[in-house]
Design a protein around this motif. Sequence first.
Motif, PDB file in Angstrom:
ATOM      1  N   LEU A   1      -1.292  11.636   1.770  1.00 14.83           N
ATOM      2  CA  LEU A   1      -0.331  10.470   1.308  1.00 14.83           C
ATOM      3  C   LEU A   1       0.370  10.324   2.445  1.00 14.83           C
ATOM      4  O   LEU A   1       0.747   9.083   2.695  1.00 14.83           O
TER       5      LEU A   1
ATOM      6  N   ARG B   1       0.775  -1.130  -0.281  1.00 16.67           N
ATOM      7  CA  ARG B   1       0.091  -0.186   0.070  1.00 16.67           C
ATOM      8  C   ARG B   1       0.591   1.407   0.161  1.00 16.67           C
ATOM      9  O   ARG B   1       0.692   2.350  -0.773  1.00 16.67           O
ATOM     10  N   ARG B   2       1.892   1.335   0.687  1.00 12.42           N
ATOM     11  CA  ARG B   2       2.608   2.267   0.977  1.00 12.42           C
ATOM     12  C   ARG B   2       3.584   2.703  -0.522  1.00 12.42           C
ATOM     13  O   ARG B   2       3.597   3.602  -1.043  1.00 12.42           O
TER      14      ARG B   2
ATOM     15  N   ALA C   1      -1.640   7.788   4.442  1.00 11.85           N
ATOM     16  CA  ALA C   1      -1.738   6.506   3.642  1.00 11.85           C
ATOM     17  C   ALA C   1      -0.315   5.714   3.938  1.00 11.85           C
ATOM     18  O   ALA C   1      -0.278   4.711   4.457  1.00 11.85           O
ATOM     19  N   LEU C   2       0.912   6.375   4.226  1.00  9.78           N
ATOM     20  CA  LEU C   2       2.161   6.168   4.440  1.00  9.78           C
ATOM     21  C   LEU C   2       2.075   5.515   5.716  1.00  9.78           C
ATOM     22  O   LEU C   2       2.883   4.819   6.256  1.00  9.78           O
TER      23      LEU C   2
ATOM     24  N   ALA D   1       1.095   4.022  -3.027  1.00  5.77           N
ATOM     25  CA  ALA D   1       0.847   5.483  -2.432  1.00  5.77           C
ATOM     26  C   ALA D   1       2.060   6.241  -3.035  1.00  5.77           C
ATOM     27  O   ALA D   1       1.730   7.504  -3.473  1.00  5.77           O
ATOM     28  N   ILE D   2       3.255   5.931  -2.953  1.00  7.32           N
ATOM     29  CA  ILE D   2       4.304   6.618  -3.372  1.00  7.32           C
ATOM     30  C   ILE D   2       4.570   6.562  -4.784  1.00  7.32           C
ATOM     31  O   ILE D   2       4.589   7.762  -5.487  1.00  7.32           O
TER      32      ILE D   2
ATOM     33  N   LEU E   1       6.205  17.410  -2.004  1.00  4.46           N
ATOM     34  CA  LEU E   1       5.969  17.290  -3.414  1.00  4.46           C
ATOM     35  C   LEU E   1       5.378  18.431  -4.023  1.00  4.46           C
ATOM     36  O   LEU E   1       4.342  18.905  -3.510  1.00  4.46           O
TER      37      LEU E   1
END
Lengths: 399, 281
Positions: free
Chosen positions: B103, A3-4, B106-107, A7-8, B92
Amino acid sequence: MIRRVLAITGAALMEALRARLSPLIALVLVAAVPMTALVLGEDADTRAWLVRSVTAEGLRVLLPLGAILGGGFLLKPNLKRGWTILPARRAEYFTGGALAGALVLMLSSALFAGGGLIGNLAFGSDLTVTSQGVEINKQRERDGVTVYAEGKGEGYTWANPNYNEELLAELPAQPGNDLSGTIEFRMVWTAEGAPRDRAPVAVALIDADGRHELESRVLSRYRLHFHGRVNGPAQLVITPTDPVLIIGTTPDRIRVEVDRTGATGSILRLWVLCVAAALLCLSAVLLVRALATAPTAVLAGLLLLSVLTMLPNLGPTSGMARDRRAAVEGVRPDITLAQRLEDELAAIPRLHPETAFDEYLGARVVPGNAWGDAGLRLLAALAMLPIGALLFRARQIAR
Amino acid sequence: MPDVEITNLSKTFRDFFGRRRVQALDGLSLSLRGGEVFGLLGPNGSGKSTTFKIAVGLLRPSSGQVTINGHKPGSLAARRATGFLPEDSTLLPFLNAAETLRLHGALAGLDRATAAKKADELLERVDLKHAGKRRVKGFSKGMQRRLGIASVLIADPDVFILDEPTSGLDPLGAVLVKDLIADLRKQGKAILISSHLLGELENVCDRVAFLNKGKLLREGTLDELLREHDVHELRLSPPDPEAIKALAALAAEKGLKIMSSRAPMRTLEQFYIKILGKDES
């Protein structure tokens, strides 16, 4: 973790797509082939050739160069871009960045290939569908008697002019009375004199009417085109004409034209092949980038590109001459370290299978083995990614 | 209880041939507990950022060790426990503020809905609600800094490592960050913070350490380090002249020396906050 990484990847992709020049670059990529053909081509034939040529060379040369340059500057291992707030997830950042880079590369090359397709629909002509030779054997005249010998199956079968040897290729059944096609061959210089002929082979046909010569035209150093009349099942006779050049070929290098079709499938095959090759370059550059600076990674990528495109051309003939002598004399000569290195380098697979491009440039359908070749390159590219991610994770970030 | 232990930490940067180039840290030992704000002070090149980078696993120490809640930096547990704001805002540029926070959510392992909800809350908390849909590229340095802080907050870590958190912020932004840090302290978080602007840390830190050329010069609570034991300050309100005269006379009678007696001055920062605070409200 997945998932990470996704996402990236998504964020990096969005970054690339939202960059100010992205729409303009997309437009240029789509328009490159049709506009070049429109501006530079004066007649239909020239435009059709330009469409094929610009598409093929753009994918073959510019795409890997773009992958190398883009890959070199894709990752920022220092603390300047967006990932450091989660500092220890460097392997994920590497993988996500690499995937985003790969997607951008695929998208941009697809736009370019799409332009090639548009150009082909607008100015191009149909490509020739070919079928390959069934099998190759050889024959030799000795004391007025013809002696036959079996060929090497899928491998190279060689004919030595000093022994009056000829190659006999069984051709697939022909739908009509016209026969045309191409032969791609390799030459081994015997070092007994200087080569003298530009095309050191003559082509004849044995069919129901007996043996008769075919008209031939040199396409490139190792290729010639033949055409003539055929009557029923036939054998193609390839005769070496230069006494110092041994000639060899394989069944799949003898192609006979059987039909005509549009270029869509061929462009798709070329695109897949070139994307796979470019991804291989991208992965290799990222692997170096995991531990080195961007210029070092780019230089390493350029070195790899030159190794995979130029070195396989450098010295295959001397190795084949040795093999041939060993086969005839039954003794394997001692070879030097330099010769062994030359053999090893010559055995490196090329970045692009040249046949695919030659076929397309020659207005023939790109052979179906493109998929397998592309798959192997993709696997090699994928194999490098986890290594790069691990190296990147181990790297210290001082600035 | 979150904690950070730095034990005998040294870092030497070497060149390609292994020759010693810079001794960035030399035997540094510190400890930090939850509910505490610890400030690292020192000039440029004193080793503050190197300490932080070792603490978050970006650099490996030459000797000594750092533990975050008992875990090695870079391990999964330490990563989950740590929020790091580096010196440069590292966002970013083509994502907008809300997307940036989503983001990072999510990370940090948040699901989409939770990340979106927390992103909204944090944008409000760092006073960027109005700029949620704007791309980071167009943000001022101060706005980027506040967004960077929000990105750290979204993961809700136990330990915050903030490298120059108020750098590039205007005084109101700096006050906002200081308030955030005070809130985090109340929540029991451990906060390691650095600055070379001494006044920045004075209001927020419980303890500070002074570094120079990689060595620890002094360490202690602000009270221990800053109190002047041989002087006493008395402030009166309202400043009645008669009462001041009487106090001065009493002091003289007791044999005490009055070192200064005047109306106190506001700092420029206090004045700025007062007038801009009024204006913005």
